[in-house]
Design a protein around this motif. Structure first.
Motif, PDB file in Angstrom:
ATOM      1  N   GLU A   1      30.594  32.695  45.365  1.00  0.00           N
ATOM      2  CA  GLU A   1      31.232  33.190  44.272  1.00  0.00           C
ATOM      3  C   GLU A   1      32.181  34.475  44.768  1.00  0.00           C
ATOM      4  O   GLU A   1      33.005  34.689  44.339  1.00  0.00           O
ATOM      5  CB  GLU A   1      30.173  33.501  43.128  1.00  0.00           C
ATOM      6  N   ALA A   2      31.358  35.175  45.869  1.00  0.00           N
ATOM      7  CA  ALA A   2      31.820  36.341  46.255  1.00  0.00           C
ATOM      8  C   ALA A   2      33.275  35.938  47.039  1.00  0.00           C
ATOM      9  O   ALA A   2      34.283  36.881  46.786  1.00  0.00           O
ATOM     10  CB  ALA A   2      30.988  37.050  47.183  1.00  0.00           C
ATOM     11  N   LYS A   3      33.317  34.805  47.606  1.00  0.00           N
ATOM     12  CA  LYS A   3      34.353  34.458  48.364  1.00  0.00           C
ATOM     13  C   LYS A   3      35.468  34.161  47.353  1.00  0.00           C
ATOM     14  O   LYS A   3      36.808  34.333  47.618  1.00  0.00           O
ATOM     15  CB  LYS A   3      34.160  33.099  49.201  1.00  0.00           C
ATOM     16  N   LEU A   4      35.030  33.540  46.249  1.00  0.00           N
ATOM     17  CA  LEU A   4      36.146  33.120  45.243  1.00  0.00           C
ATOM     18  C   LEU A   4      36.614  34.373  44.695  1.00  0.00           C
ATOM     19  O   LEU A   4      37.821  34.287  44.376  1.00  0.00           O
ATOM     20  CB  LEU A   4      35.411  32.227  44.072  1.00  0.00           C
ATOM     21  N   LYS A   5      35.950  35.423  44.409  1.00  0.00           N
ATOM     22  CA  LYS A   5      36.499  36.706  43.709  1.00  0.00           C
ATOM     23  C   LYS A   5      37.376  37.410  44.710  1.00  0.00           C
ATOM     24  O   LYS A   5      38.374  37.808  44.303  1.00  0.00           O
ATOM     25  CB  LYS A   5      35.321  37.587  43.454  1.00  0.00           C
ATOM     26  N   SER A   6      36.935  37.200  45.958  1.00  0.00           N
ATOM     27  CA  SER A   6      37.576  37.864  47.212  1.00  0.00           C
ATOM     28  C   SER A   6      39.226  37.322  47.194  1.00  0.00           C
ATOM     29  O   SER A   6      40.294  37.877  47.184  1.00  0.00           O
ATOM     30  CB  SER A   6      37.169  37.845  48.386  1.00  0.00           C
ATOM     31  N   GLN A   7      39.184  35.910  47.169  1.00  0.00           N
ATOM     32  CA  GLN A   7      40.535  35.074  47.157  1.00  0.00           C
ATOM     33  C   GLN A   7      41.206  35.375  46.000  1.00  0.00           C
ATOM     34  O   GLN A   7      42.425  35.468  45.946  1.00  0.00           O
ATOM     35  CB  GLN A   7      40.070  33.751  47.152  1.00  0.00           C
ATOM     36  N   ALA A   8      40.700  35.337  44.828  1.00  0.00           N
ATOM     37  CA  ALA A   8      41.291  35.582  43.435  1.00  0.00           C
ATOM     38  C   ALA A   8      42.039  37.113  43.646  1.00  0.00           C
ATOM     39  O   ALA A   8      43.235  37.206  43.059  1.00  0.00           O
ATOM     40  CB  ALA A   8      40.431  35.618  42.519  1.00  0.00           C
ATOM     41  N   ALA A   9      41.267  37.926  44.111  1.00  0.00           N
ATOM     42  CA  ALA A   9      41.780  39.479  44.342  1.00  0.00           C
ATOM     43  C   ALA A   9      42.750  39.622  45.060  1.00  0.00           C
ATOM     44  O   ALA A   9      44.067  40.006  44.822  1.00  0.00           O
ATOM     45  CB  ALA A   9      40.547  40.424  44.580  1.00  0.00           C
TER      46      ALA A   9
END
Length: 248
Positions: free
Chosen positions: A209-217
């Motif tokens: 989930e942290a990776k997805l948030k980082s990619q989205a940001a």
């Protein structure tokens, strides 16, 4: 309520293992009983026990239908009446000497006629001697019966057996782990493995989930930069148009 059914052969003393299991799993009903008569392994085949402490000689009774883990070895003793010739030996008697005594056969004393207790009464009369594992001699000890180790006797093995095909083995694995001396925090205990696996799944999910948030940001930042560049009519961060434009 969950239930675990354990049977044990005569002379086996699993009390300490059962107490530890009850301490760790107070909400699990532990049904345990001593099996004095019949083939104890039949309890597994007939689904009347989840595991049994079995005594055997020679090869392990492990096969395609059941698992068996050897636990410890028992020495053979001969039981005889006081004042019998066997009493004159301090600790042990050679097997060839014991073979010369009149022998009692436990097969002649099934549970319906009194079992080992009645057999020991016959031994106490001096009529015959009885060769048994040391644990059985201790369990049925009498003041008028002595026991001596048999030199060159046939030792017996005690092991724990359970069906090879079981739908739910979690509780049984916990019990077997206790029997084998694993602590409550041992990574080989099923409950600890399950806890560690659950923690790993939670951790992996959090990382994902942290990776997805980082990619989205990063994607949003890139889109904002492109939008800014279009509004400036040039490259991102280079307001004022094309580089090197000359003044007129």
């Amino acid at each position: 309520m969950q239930t675990l059914r354990i049977a044990y052969a005569t002379g086996v003393t699993p009390g300490k293992w059962m107490d530890r299991f009850k301490e760790r799993y107070p909400k699990v009903e532990l049904q345990a009983w001593r099996q004095d008569d019949g083939e104890i392994l039949d309890l597994l085949a007939e689904d009347r026990a989840d595991a049994v402490f079995v005594r055997y000689r020679g090869e392990s009774p492990k096969d395609q239908t059941r698992h068996v883990i050897p636990l410890y070895e028992e020495l053979e003793v001969v039981c005889a009446a006081k004042d019998h010739e066997a009493e004159y030996y301090d600790e042990s008697i050679p097997a060839e000497v014991v073979a010369g005594f009149a022998q009692l056969d436990l097969a002649d004393y099934p549970e319906e006629v009194g079992g080992i207790g009645v057999a020991m009464e016959v031994v106490a009369s001096g009529a015959q001697v009885l060769r048994v594992p040391q644990s059985i001699a201790r369990l049925f000890a009498r003041k008028d019966v002595i026991s001596r180790f048999v030199q060159g006797g046939t030792p017996t093995q005690v092991g724990i057996a359970w069906p090879a095909a079981m739908e739910d083995t979690a509780l049984l694995e916990e019990f077997i782990g206790i029997v084998r001396g694993r602590s409550a925090n041992s990574s080989r205990q099923a409950s600890v493995r399950n806890h560690e696996q659950k923690a790993k799944r939670v951790n992996d999910k959090a990382k994902f989930e942290a990776k997805l948030k980082s990619q989205a940001a990063a994607k949003r930042q890139k889109e904002l930069a492109k939008k800014q560049a279009r509004s400036n009519g040039g490259k991102p961060g280079k307001p004022g148009g094309s580089k090197g434009r000359k003044k007129r």
